[in-house]
Design a protein around this motif. Structure first.
Motif, PDB file in Angstrom:
ATOM      1  N   CYS A 158       6.187   0.337   0.792  1.00  0.00           N
ATOM      2  CA  CYS A 158       7.374   1.180   0.808  1.00  0.00           C
ATOM      3  C   CYS A 158       7.697   1.673  -0.595  1.00  0.00           C
ATOM      4  CB  CYS A 158       8.544   0.380   1.370  1.00  0.00           C
ATOM      5  SG  CYS A 158      10.023   1.388   1.506  1.00  0.00           S
ATOM      6  N   CYS A 162      15.191   0.433  -1.516  1.00  0.00           N
ATOM      7  CA  CYS A 162      16.569   0.065  -1.191  1.00  0.00           C
ATOM      8  C   CYS A 162      16.900  -1.122  -2.095  1.00  0.00           C
ATOM      9  CB  CYS A 162      16.694  -0.319   0.275  1.00  0.00           C
ATOM     10  SG  CYS A 162      16.237   1.039   1.377  1.00  0.00           S
ATOM     11  N   CYS A 165      16.139  -4.901  -1.112  1.00  0.00           N
ATOM     12  CA  CYS A 165      14.933  -5.207  -0.334  1.00  0.00           C
ATOM     13  C   CYS A 165      13.726  -5.587  -1.197  1.00  0.00           C
ATOM     14  CB  CYS A 165      14.587  -3.994   0.532  1.00  0.00           C
ATOM     15  SG  CYS A 165      13.187  -4.303   1.630  1.00  0.00           S
TER      16      CYS A 165
END
Ligand code: 5AD
Ligand code: SF4
Length: 444
Positions: A158, A162, A165
């Protein structure tokens, strides 16, 4: 450490997300190829692979207690490998803290497990948390076994970062697996008995590739291609990011009958200020607009989501906005978590960390709202007739369990077999499942 006898049997225990389940299956296949066999249910294994999850603190605690408890019937400790995201994040720490662990292998390096196993048997502990240039997918054995519902990792890692995270750190940068490899793996899964494939990725809807003619395609193109496999009846995908819901993917929900009417679209919070602090790069309004577009394409779509309560600085008023969003969005189901500070993430050192009892109380209210809506969704399904994919036997004699297109568990009594797709009338609704009546006799 002294050399040890080569293990004959293994057990892989996966924690956390569906991608870990997929990785766990692949590790099992790899070990099988090395001549080991899966330990029977309840029997001791010579090698235990703990395939771990680092997403929240509770998951981490559980693994350390599991390591301490692993004993065979004769009192000996099996050969223990720690894999998955805790291995990636805390490899050296595990080695120092848990002497019984002989191998630590990260999610991008587990194709090297056979070499590590040879090291361990020779008496050397081994850690491999590389993110190697070669792809594990190119080295893993071909798929040979599958249940009726299979997972297929299409995208991994990813780049969204965020602030709460760990995934960008443990799984690494976003990569999409090549189209041809995915079609091939799907074909093998179907040959092995899969009727449903769930395409997996931390940002699955950011998957991008090229078809066999070299044209750029997205997840919608991939699902279109997979739908051409005659024996494959159902396609699902998870987890999606609201910003990557393209027009093409939304249109696919109207056009591709094998694409199931279900969308897991995490929102995390109903407050724009909190979403910004989370670096989510969408707002409440832009999220709701995505839902409008999806529902215009597929009015009956069942919506799922993820929520975090108690993100640093979250006020009672901001939490109330999350409750309002739940009312506005209409979830068929959702997952909700207390914020858990993860070492190395920006949010872990933010001001305004929320007291545990405040988080507990907010989580309870959030879950009450989600449960209410899930039960309402199930009740609204009563009277519908739908296909159910039979997945396993139920608890009662003659009872079977399967999934509706909307991912609800449906139990019913009939003479069917695992992997059948049968027409069922949904007759009764509970908070977590539905009871059904078989309409047409099961096909052979
Ligand atoms: N604390 C609590 N929940 C988290 N999630 C991810 N990181 C954290 C964290 N630090 C949740 C998000 C995500 C889901 C997989 O786990 O809701 O969507
Ligand atoms: Fe984590 Fe956000 Fe990436 Fe999802 S989109 S994996 S929550 S960083």
């Amino acid at each position: 450490m002294p050399p040890i006898p080569a293990p004959q049997t293994y057990r892989v225990k996966s924690f956390g997300c569906q991608m870990n389940v997929y990785d766990g299956e692949r590790m099992g296949e790899l070990l099988t190829e090395q001549g080991l066999s899966a330990a029977a249910e309840g029997a001791d294994a010579d090698l235990v692979v703990l395939n771990t999850c680092h997403i929240r603190e509770k998951a981490v605690d559980r693994v350390y207690s599991d390591i301490g408890r692993l004993r065979r019937e004769d009192g000996s400790v099996p050969l223990i490998a720690v894999a998955g995201c805790i291995a990636q994040a805390e490899g050296e720490e595990i080695m120092a803290r848990a002497p019984s662990v002989k191998m630590v292998v990260g999610p991008q390096a587990y194709h090297r497990l056979p070499g590590m196993l040879a090291e361990a048997v020779a008496g050397r502990r081994a850690v491999d948390t590389d993110m190697p240039a070669e792809s594990k997918f190119d080295v893993l054995p071909r798929r040979r076994r599958s249940g009726p519902s299979a997972f297929l990792t299409v995208q991994e890692g990813c780049d969204k970062f965020c602030t709460y995270c760990v995934v960008p750190y443990t799984r690494g940068a976003e990569i999409s697996r090549p189209f041809a490899d995915l079609v091939e793996e799907a074909r093998r899964l179907v040959e092995a008995g899969a009727r449903e494939i769930t395409l997996l990725g931390q940002n699955v809807n950011a998957w991008a590739g090229e078809d066999e003619k070299g044209r750029a395609i997205g997840l919608d193109g991939l699902t279109r291609e997979l739908a051409a496999l005659p024996e494959l009846a159902r396609i699902r995908y998870t987890t999606s990011h609201p910003n990557d819901m393209t027009d093409g993917l939304i249109a696919a929900h109207a056009e591709n009958p094998k694409l199931m009417p279900f969308l897991h679209l995490p929102v995390q919070s109903g407050s724009d200020r909190v979403l910004k602090a989370m670096n989510r790069s969408h707002t409440v309004d832009s999220y709701l607009k995505v839902l409008d577009r999806v529902r215009a394409a597929r009015p009956d779509i069942a919506l799922s989501g993820d929520f975090i309560v108690g993100f640093p600085g979250e006020t009672e008023a901001e939490f109330a906005e999350t409750l309002s969003l739940i009312d506005a969005a209409g979830y068929a189901q959702a997952f909700s978590f207390k914020y858990s500070p993860r070492p190395g993430t920006p949010a872990a050192t933010m001001d305004g960390q929320i007291a545990p009892e405040v988080m507990d109380e907010r989580l309870q209210r959030l879950q009450a709202a989600i449960n209410r809506d899930q039960f309402a969704f199930n009740r609204a399904s009563v009277g519908r007739t739908c296909d159910v994919l039979v997945e396993r036997k139920g608890k009662l004699p003659g009872q079977w369990l399967g999934k509706s297109p909307w991912l609800q568990s449906v139990h019913f009594e009939a003479d069917v077999a695992i992997g059948d797709i049968v027409s069922v009338e949904l007759a009764t609704a509970g908070p977590n499942s539905l009871g059904g009546r078989l309409l047409v006799p099961a096909h052979a």
